[in-house]
Structure formats: structure tokens, C-alpha cells
Design a protein around this motif. Structure first.
Motif, PDB file in Angstrom:
ATOM      1  N   ALA A  67       6.046  30.274  58.459  1.00 11.92           N
ATOM      2  CA  ALA A  67       6.135  30.641  57.045  1.00 11.92           C
ATOM      3  C   ALA A  67       6.925  29.661  56.179  1.00 11.92           C
ATOM      4  O   ALA A  67       6.467  29.288  55.094  1.00 11.92           O
ATOM      5  CB  ALA A  67       6.697  32.058  56.912  1.00 11.92           C
ATOM      6  N   PRO A  68       8.144  29.204  56.583  1.00 14.10           N
ATOM      7  CA  PRO A  68       8.905  28.313  55.701  1.00 14.10           C
ATOM      8  C   PRO A  68       8.239  26.967  55.444  1.00 14.10           C
ATOM      9  O   PRO A  68       8.625  26.250  54.516  1.00 14.10           O
ATOM     10  CB  PRO A  68      10.235  28.123  56.458  1.00 14.10           C
ATOM     11  CG  PRO A  68      10.326  29.292  57.373  1.00 14.10           C
ATOM     12  CD  PRO A  68       8.915  29.570  57.779  1.00 14.10           C
ATOM     13  N   LYS A  69       7.252  26.603  56.249  1.00 16.16           N
ATOM     14  CA  LYS A  69       6.584  25.318  56.092  1.00 16.16           C
ATOM     15  C   LYS A  69       5.470  25.367  55.047  1.00 16.16           C
ATOM     16  O   LYS A  69       4.852  24.346  54.746  1.00 16.16           O
ATOM     17  CB  LYS A  69       6.001  24.870  57.437  1.00 16.16           C
ATOM     18  CG  LYS A  69       7.056  24.737  58.530  1.00 16.16           C
ATOM     19  CD  LYS A  69       6.427  24.454  59.888  1.00 16.16           C
ATOM     20  CE  LYS A  69       7.492  24.425  60.990  1.00 16.16           C
ATOM     21  NZ  LYS A  69       6.895  24.228  62.320  1.00 16.16           N
ATOM     22  N   ILE A  70       5.206  26.560  54.493  1.00 15.53           N
ATOM     23  CA  ILE A  70       4.116  26.741  53.548  1.00 15.53           C
ATOM     24  C   ILE A  70       4.661  26.661  52.131  1.00 15.53           C
ATOM     25  O   ILE A  70       5.532  27.436  51.742  1.00 15.53           O
ATOM     26  CB  ILE A  70       3.421  28.099  53.777  1.00 15.53           C
ATOM     27  CG1 ILE A  70       2.879  28.164  55.204  1.00 15.53           C
ATOM     28  CG2 ILE A  70       2.308  28.319  52.762  1.00 15.53           C
ATOM     29  CD1 ILE A  70       2.363  29.521  55.583  1.00 15.53           C
ATOM     30  N   ALA A  71       4.147  25.725  51.343  1.00 17.68           N
ATOM     31  CA  ALA A  71       4.632  25.534  49.968  1.00 17.68           C
ATOM     32  C   ALA A  71       4.111  26.600  49.017  1.00 17.68           C
ATOM     33  O   ALA A  71       4.790  26.990  48.079  1.00 17.68           O
ATOM     34  CB  ALA A  71       4.229  24.140  49.468  1.00 17.68           C
ATOM     35  N   ASP A  72       2.899  27.088  49.271  1.00 13.92           N
ATOM     36  CA  ASP A  72       2.292  28.083  48.394  1.00 13.92           C
ATOM     37  C   ASP A  72       3.028  29.415  48.547  1.00 13.92           C
ATOM     38  O   ASP A  72       2.986  30.044  49.608  1.00 13.92           O
ATOM     39  CB  ASP A  72       0.814  28.246  48.770  1.00 13.92           C
ATOM     40  CG  ASP A  72       0.046  29.141  47.804  1.00 13.92           C
ATOM     41  OD1 ASP A  72       0.467  30.290  47.622  1.00 13.92           O
ATOM     42  OD2 ASP A  72      -0.974  28.680  47.254  1.00 13.92           O
ATOM     43  N   GLU A  73       3.690  29.877  47.484  1.00 11.81           N
ATOM     44  CA  GLU A  73       4.498  31.091  47.564  1.00 11.81           C
ATOM     45  C   GLU A  73       3.661  32.320  47.904  1.00 11.81           C
ATOM     46  O   GLU A  73       4.083  33.183  48.683  1.00 11.81           O
ATOM     47  CB  GLU A  73       5.245  31.315  46.248  1.00 11.81           C
ATOM     48  CG  GLU A  73       6.327  30.277  45.968  1.00 11.81           C
ATOM     49  CD  GLU A  73       7.102  30.585  44.703  1.00 11.81           C
ATOM     50  OE1 GLU A  73       6.861  31.661  44.108  1.00 11.81           O
ATOM     51  OE2 GLU A  73       7.945  29.771  44.318  1.00 11.81           O
ATOM     52  N   ARG A  74       2.477  32.417  47.307  1.00 18.56           N
ATOM     53  CA  ARG A  74       1.628  33.576  47.572  1.00 18.56           C
ATOM     54  C   ARG A  74       1.198  33.620  49.023  1.00 18.56           C
ATOM     55  O   ARG A  74       1.239  34.677  49.671  1.00 18.56           O
ATOM     56  CB  ARG A  74       0.396  33.539  46.655  1.00 18.56           C
ATOM     57  CG  ARG A  74      -0.563  34.711  46.849  1.00 18.56           C
ATOM     58  CD  ARG A  74      -1.835  34.500  46.042  1.00 18.56           C
ATOM     59  NE  ARG A  74      -2.496  33.259  46.407  1.00 18.56           N
ATOM     60  CZ  ARG A  74      -3.252  33.124  47.487  1.00 18.56           C
ATOM     61  NH1 ARG A  74      -3.444  34.143  48.302  1.00 18.56           N
ATOM     62  NH2 ARG A  74      -3.821  31.971  47.764  1.00 18.56           N
ATOM     63  N   LEU A  75       0.802  32.471  49.560  1.00 22.70           N
ATOM     64  CA  LEU A  75       0.364  32.413  50.948  1.00 22.70           C
ATOM     65  C   LEU A  75       1.528  32.678  51.895  1.00 22.70           C
ATOM     66  O   LEU A  75       1.380  33.355  52.912  1.00 22.70           O
ATOM     67  CB  LEU A  75      -0.253  31.040  51.235  1.00 22.70           C
ATOM     68  CG  LEU A  75      -0.927  30.863  52.600  1.00 22.70           C
ATOM     69  CD1 LEU A  75      -2.032  31.900  52.789  1.00 22.70           C
ATOM     70  CD2 LEU A  75      -1.497  29.458  52.717  1.00 22.70           C
ATOM     71  N   ARG A  76       2.719  32.157  51.535  1.00 21.08           N
ATOM     72  CA  ARG A  76       3.901  32.397  52.367  1.00 21.08           C
ATOM     73  C   ARG A  76       4.238  33.890  52.409  1.00 21.08           C
ATOM     74  O   ARG A  76       4.540  34.448  53.471  1.00 21.08           O
ATOM     75  CB  ARG A  76       5.087  31.592  51.845  1.00 21.08           C
ATOM     76  CG  ARG A  76       6.315  31.697  52.733  1.00 21.08           C
ATOM     77  CD  ARG A  76       7.358  30.660  52.356  1.00 21.08           C
ATOM     78  NE  ARG A  76       7.840  30.827  51.007  1.00 21.08           N
ATOM     79  CZ  ARG A  76       7.599  30.007  49.993  1.00 21.08           C
ATOM     80  NH1 ARG A  76       6.845  28.933  50.172  1.00 21.08           N
ATOM     81  NH2 ARG A  76       8.103  30.230  48.792  1.00 21.08           N
ATOM     82  N   ALA A  77       4.163  34.549  51.259  1.00 24.39           N
ATOM     83  CA  ALA A  77       4.441  35.983  51.205  1.00 24.39           C
ATOM     84  C   ALA A  77       3.421  36.768  52.026  1.00 24.39           C
ATOM     85  O   ALA A  77       3.756  37.749  52.702  1.00 24.39           O
ATOM     86  CB  ALA A  77       4.440  36.456  49.757  1.00 24.39           C
ATOM     87  N   GLU A  78       2.162  36.322  51.979  1.00 25.02           N
ATOM     88  CA  GLU A  78       1.119  36.986  52.753  1.00 25.02           C
ATOM     89  C   GLU A  78       1.386  36.872  54.249  1.00 25.02           C
ATOM     90  O   GLU A  78       1.228  37.836  55.013  1.00 25.02           O
ATOM     91  CB  GLU A  78      -0.230  36.355  52.415  1.00 25.02           C
ATOM     92  CG  GLU A  78      -1.414  37.017  53.096  1.00 25.02           C
ATOM     93  CD  GLU A  78      -2.727  36.349  52.735  1.00 25.02           C
ATOM     94  OE1 GLU A  78      -3.639  36.363  53.569  1.00 25.02           O
ATOM     95  OE2 GLU A  78      -2.828  35.814  51.619  1.00 25.02           O
ATOM     96  N   LEU A 132       4.340  36.408  55.702  1.00 21.90           N
ATOM     97  CA  LEU A 132       5.491  37.253  56.035  1.00 21.90           C
ATOM     98  C   LEU A 132       5.079  38.721  56.073  1.00 21.90           C
ATOM     99  O   LEU A 132       5.641  39.513  56.841  1.00 21.90           O
ATOM    100  CB  LEU A 132       6.612  37.028  55.024  1.00 21.90           C
ATOM    101  CG  LEU A 132       7.289  35.650  55.116  1.00 21.90           C
ATOM    102  CD1 LEU A 132       8.285  35.469  53.977  1.00 21.90           C
ATOM    103  CD2 LEU A 132       7.987  35.482  56.465  1.00 21.90           C
ATOM    104  N   GLY A 133       4.100  39.081  55.252  1.00 14.05           N
ATOM    105  CA  GLY A 133       3.574  40.438  55.322  1.00 14.05           C
ATOM    106  C   GLY A 133       2.910  40.715  56.654  1.00 14.05           C
ATOM    107  O   GLY A 133       3.026  41.811  57.210  1.00 14.05           O
ATOM    108  N   ALA A 134       2.219  39.686  57.181  1.00 17.22           N
ATOM    109  CA  ALA A 134       1.618  39.826  58.513  1.00 17.22           C
ATOM    110  C   ALA A 134       2.695  39.997  59.573  1.00 17.22           C
ATOM    111  O   ALA A 134       2.521  40.755  60.532  1.00 17.22           O
ATOM    112  CB  ALA A 134       0.750  38.604  58.831  1.00 17.22           C
ATOM    113  N   CYS A 135       3.811  39.315  59.395  1.00 11.95           N
ATOM    114  CA  CYS A 135       4.940  39.481  60.326  1.00 11.95           C
ATOM    115  C   CYS A 135       5.418  40.923  60.330  1.00 11.95           C
ATOM    116  O   CYS A 135       5.709  41.494  61.388  1.00 11.95           O
ATOM    117  CB  CYS A 135       6.108  38.577  59.919  1.00 11.95           C
ATOM    118  SG  CYS A 135       5.829  36.831  60.157  1.00 11.95           S
ATOM    119  N   ALA A 136       5.512  41.494  59.142  1.00 14.11           N
ATOM    120  CA  ALA A 136       6.009  42.871  59.029  1.00 14.11           C
ATOM    121  C   ALA A 136       5.104  43.850  59.773  1.00 14.11           C
ATOM    122  O   ALA A 136       5.572  44.858  60.304  1.00 14.11           O
ATOM    123  CB  ALA A 136       6.135  43.262  57.566  1.00 14.11           C
TER     124      ALA A 136
END
Length: 271
Positions: free
Chosen positions: A178-189, A191-195
Motif C-alpha cells: 500500500a505505501p508504494k502506491i501514489a494514487d490515494e484512491r487506489l491506496r485506500a482501496e 487498505l480496505g482489502a486489508c481490513a
């Protein structure tokens, strides 16, 4: 692999970037469906709905040629071009398009979609325009790679039949990505999968607040990683990993790494 709403958003955003970067008035595109067909699902700057849901078969028209060759293709006057077949002349003419470029979205050597840019006049589309279109396609490719990996890890965890070791390994891999992804929306998505991989119905406990990096480190530790391995996965130094771990242990009131992991699980931060 089928597309979903997030994939459609990626295409839509790429089309907007393509138009801004090139000045082209029209852009459209879509992802591959079953077999060798691509459906145009997203339109930007069009005046009609002539192209919406148009199914393009590999080898046919400009987009089909792009799919077949897995490389960008350009025509200066679509209806008069002898370099393509003309199955789709009617919808292209209804939209009033003349000069058109098509760029493939390629993931792991497989065409996953096509982005188009177009003018309503017949004049050459230069190298800078094509380069910008290619870069827009690369944006989609990167998003698809990340989402594919997230889906694969989640599917593998689910196929484990409740095997928590596999779930924890998938959780740690996603957190590290996740931290390697620059796109905030994609990063949040992501992290949502992690949850979704944490214990069903659990939410992080209010008695302890961990930072995202503290959770990242604990996820690696929970998956059996040493400080050195965790540092490599997260792109930080081993000393930084130690600092995050010490901070998490203090918040969790844990004396050892193992106690910290157990406490984080009980608090709902880890699967």
C-alpha cells in the motif's frame, strides 16, 4: 479477469488525463471482456452515444488492430484509411471523428483494454500526443497490476479455508504494498482489502491507536518476518522498523514482539 467499478474509474480518469495532456477533444476506451473482444465503456468529450457499449473484436478496426498487435496504432483519416478494416465506420462517422489513435493497456504481456484519443479533423497526430496517450495507458496498467495482486492474495487467503497463517501472510503483503502506491484512491482501496482480512466483524479497539506504519510493521512480524525482512518489504531501514515496533509495543503494553502481535489481534488491528 472481469472488470469492476474501480477498473471503470481507472479508465475514466486516464481518459481525462489523456485529454488534458494532449488537448484532444475526444477520448474513449474500455477493457477486454471474454475472448478477444473489448467493449467501449467510458466516453470523454463525445457529442453522441454512438460509441457507447460498442464491442470491438481483435483485428477489426483501429482498436481491434491495436489489440491484435499489442501496440499503439494511429490513422489520420479513419474512414479513408487503408491500414484498417472498416466494421465500425458508422459509429465513428456519427461521432464525427477523423484522426484517431488507439493505445493498448497491457498487463503481463496480455492486452487488458484500449484507450483512444481523437480529432474531428483529418490531421496528423504527433509523437508527443502518442507519448501522452501511452503514459495514460501506463497509469491504468499500474492500477490493474496492484488490484490484480490484491484480488489474488485475498482469493488465496479465502481458499485456505480459514487457515489464518495464509490470511496473515496476505494481510502483511498487502500492507507492505500500500505505501508504494501514489494514487490515494487506489491506496485506500487496497487498505480496505486489508481490513477485509481481519477477523470478521472486528473493528480496531478504541483503547489503542496505532499508526499505519506501526500496523505495517506488526503485520510483517505477525507473518514471521525478521526486522531485516520487514525493512526490505516496507522500503525502510531495520532501525526504523525497530522504532515503529517499540512504539507499537509501548501502546499495546507488550513486553515482547509476540505479545505485541497477540495484543494487536485482540484489539482488531491484525487478522
Amino acid at each position: 479477469m472481469t472488470s469492476d467499478a474501480s477498473d471503470a474509474v481507472d479508465i475514466r480518469n486516464a481518459l481525462l488525463r489523456l485529454r488534458r495532456a494532449t488537448g484532444l477533444p475526444v477520448a474513449f476506451g474500455g477493457l477486454m471482456e471474454a475472448g478477444q473482444q473489448m467493449r467501449i465503456s467510458e466516453l470523454s468529450g463525445t457529442a453522441t452515444h454512438a460509441l457507447r457499449s460498442l464491442v470491438v473484436t481483435s483485428g477489426n478496426g483501429l482498436g481491434g488492430k491495436t489489440v491484435a498487435l499489442s501496440r499503439p496504432c494511429v490513422v489520420t483519416d479513419y474512414s479513408a484509411s487503408r491500414r484498417i478494416s472498416h466494421e465500425y465506420d458508422a459509429p465513428v462517422a456519427l461521432e464525427g471523428l477523423r484522426s484517431v489513435l488507439a493505445v493498448p493497456v497491457v498487463v503481463r504481456h496480455r492486452v487488458r483494454g484500449v484507450l483512444y484519443g481523437a480529432l474531428r479533423t483529418a490531421r496528423p497526430l504527433g509523437g508527443r500526443t502518442l507519448d501522452a496517450a501511452v503514459e495514460a495507458a501506463r497509469d491504468v496498467e499500474r492500477a490493474l497490476v496492484v488490484r490484480d495482486e490484491a484480488r489474488t492474495l485475498a482469493a488465496e487467503a479465502g481458499a485456505a479455508g480459514g487457515g489464518w497463517e495464509q490470511v496473515r501472510e496476505a494481510h502483511a503483503a498487502l500492507r507492505a504494498l500500500a505505501p508504494k502506491i501514489a494514487d490515494e484512491r487506489l491506496r485506500a482501496e487496497l487498505l480496505g482489502a486489508c481490513a477485509l482480512l481481519t477477523a470478521p466483524g472486528s473493528t480496531p479497539s478504541s483503547w489503542v491507536r496505532l499508526t499505519p506504519r506501526e500496523v505495517d510493521v506488526l503485520a510483517c512480524v505477525a507473518a514471521g518476518a525478521t526486522n531485516a525482512v520487514a525493512a526490505e518489504r516496507l522500503g525502510v531501514t531495520p532501525e526504523t522498523v525497530k522504532a515503529y515496533l517499540r512504539s507499537a509495543m509501548r501502546k499495546l503494553r507488550a513486553r515482547t514482539r509476540g505479545e505485541a502481535v497477540v495484543a494487536a489481534r485482540r484489539a482488531g488491528w491484525l487478522p
